[in-house]
Design a protein around this motif. Structure first.
Motif, PDB file in Angstrom:
ATOM      1  N   GLY A   1       2.432  -2.801  -4.677  1.00  0.00           N
ATOM      2  CA  GLY A   1       3.497  -2.872  -4.099  1.00  0.00           C
ATOM      3  C   GLY A   1       4.298  -1.624  -4.415  1.00  0.00           C
ATOM      4  N   GLY A   2       3.961  -0.928  -5.676  1.00  0.00           N
ATOM      5  CA  GLY A   2       4.313   0.352  -6.106  1.00  0.00           C
ATOM      6  C   GLY A   2       4.033   1.460  -5.035  1.00  0.00           C
ATOM      7  N   ALA A   3       2.694   1.433  -4.518  1.00  0.00           N
ATOM      8  CA  ALA A   3       2.503   2.350  -3.598  1.00  0.00           C
ATOM      9  C   ALA A   3       3.088   2.101  -2.220  1.00  0.00           C
ATOM     10  N   VAL A   4       3.433   0.766  -2.080  1.00  0.00           N
ATOM     11  CA  VAL A   4       4.157   0.469  -0.601  1.00  0.00           C
ATOM     12  C   VAL A   4       5.587   1.326  -0.793  1.00  0.00           C
ATOM     13  N   VAL A   5       6.194   0.961  -1.872  1.00  0.00           N
ATOM     14  CA  VAL A   5       7.557   1.402  -2.329  1.00  0.00           C
ATOM     15  C   VAL A   5       7.532   2.700  -2.058  1.00  0.00           C
TER      16      VAL A   5
END
Length: 397
Positions: free
Chosen positions: A250-254
């Motif tokens: 989810g960090g990569a998505v953000v």
């Protein structure tokens, strides 16, 4: 003449032997090449294929519900202080675990807080960082909503801020690889106490949101569109200040969202927990942990990034992994950022998080943990996690 015929026959026999040997060697080389190609393809597909069930690496030796205790084989997860969830019975049962009561060389005894469902007995289990399974467990007002994305309606939970608060500050949580929006439930009380409305989003191929045509993860390169839709949804509901929070992938998505979205006017900050900041670094680390040859790992990454590999990987489009290195792209970031990462993370190394913090000390606040593993920082030390997040939010406000 006899010796000549004998020599001639020997040469023919030697030639035949060499030919057979060459054929065998060629066959072995082909087998080796095929095996390597299969390994490369399998690793590549594993990275991008959504997983619905995680492996059960823990073992339950015994349960005493009357005493409220559970005995587990000692592993890094089982021996970590804190409180966790526990899946057992091939995921047919779920319980909440409390603190450590006793530790030996081979086992640990923990507090058994509650069995939600299922029949306990000796066998395989899985410790989870989720802790909460249902939004109602938090005792806070909650609304189930649908966010309109380019693939259809993606379900989400909205926990509104107290009536006494303005209600215009929102946090949008983005779960990680193989997870669901349940991952963010444990963080909601912290944001609620700070006066934030929490939106726990789903995204394509996570089992809740609509599937993409290829049914594959984009490692942030496609999922960000659904978080972009969540930003628009929050704005339509009155948000005037938005924080994006990403767990693990989810960090990569953000990070993809804040560098690709055209709807960032209201986004004021980013929180990353055990994040993937650099996919190449992460995949090389995971390959090393699995003791895979470097050629296999590099081959898998090239396969994921290649335009011709769709029939092998199932991807509808290649993934540009180099564009997902946000240490190299540190200059592209501008929003205040809080990163929490544990030094012993065995899934996503903290090296890229530390490097990004060093490269952008002007905007990044990095808070290290030492023995909290992957996405279990809240579980291990809830007081530290909560105070760090709350202090950063107050400074942001």
């Amino acid at each position: 003449m006899a010796s000549t015929r004998s020599g001639s026959g020997g040469n023919r026999a030697l030639g035949k032997a060499i030919g057979v040997g060459a054929t065998i060697a060629g066959g072995l080389a082909l087998v080796a090449a095929a095996s390597a190609a299969y390994a490369v393809a399998r690793v590549a597909r594993t990275v991008i294929t959504p997983v619905r069930r995680r492996p059960h690496r823990e073992f339950v030796h015994g349960v005493d519900e009357a005493l409220g205790t559970i005995t587990l084989k000692r592993t890094p997860d089982a021996a970590m202080p804190g409180r966790f969830g526990l899946w057992f019975g091939s995921e047919s049962g779920y319980a909440k675990l409390g603190g450590l009561l006793e530790t030996t060389d081979g086992s640990v005894v923990r507090e058994l807080e509650r069995v939600h469902f299922g029949e306990f007995g000796p066998g395989r289990a899985r410790i989870s960082g989720y802790y909460y399974l249902e939004p109602e467990e938090l005792g806070l007002p909650v609304e189930s909503v649908a966010i309109e994305t380019d693939l259809g309606q993606a379900p989400a939970w909205v926990f509104p801020a107290d009536d006494s608060a303005s209600g215009d500050r929102w946090v949008i949580q983005v779960h990680g690889w193989g997870a669901t929006r349940q991952e963010g439930l444990r963080a909601v009380p912290t944001f609620h106490a700070a006066g934030y409305t929490s939106l726990l989003a789903s995204y394509r191929n996570d089992g809740d949101a609509p599937e993409s045509a290829d049914r594959r993860y984009g490692l942030g390169g496609t999922e960000w569109r659904d978080i972009d839709a969540a930003i628009r949804y929050a704005a339509d509901r009155g948000a005037r200040s938005i924080v994006l929070m990403g767990w693990s992938m989810g960090g990569a998505v953000v990070l993809q969202t804040v560098t690709r979205s055209q709807n960032l006017d209201l986004v004021d900050g980013v929180i990353l927990e055990s994040p993937v900041v650099d996919w190449i670094d992460t995949l090389e680390f995971q390959a090393n942990m699995l003791r895979l040859p470097d050629a296999i790992a590099q081959g898998a990454m090239r396969l994921i990034a290649s335009t011709w590999s769709g029939p092998i990987t199932g991807l509808g489009a290649p993934i540009d992994l180099r564009s997902m290195d946000f240490v190299a792209r540190a200059a592209d970031l501008s929003l205040p950022m809080l990163i929490l990462h544990s030094q012993d993370d065995g899934f996503v190394p903290d090296t890229a998080s530390r490097a990004l913090a060093a490269a952008r000390s002007d905007i990044v606040t990095f808070v290290p943990f030492t023995v909290a593993l992957h996405t279990k920082l809240w579980n291990h030390d809830e007081a530290k996690w909560t105070s760090v997040v709350r202090e950063w939010l107050d400074e942001l406000a």
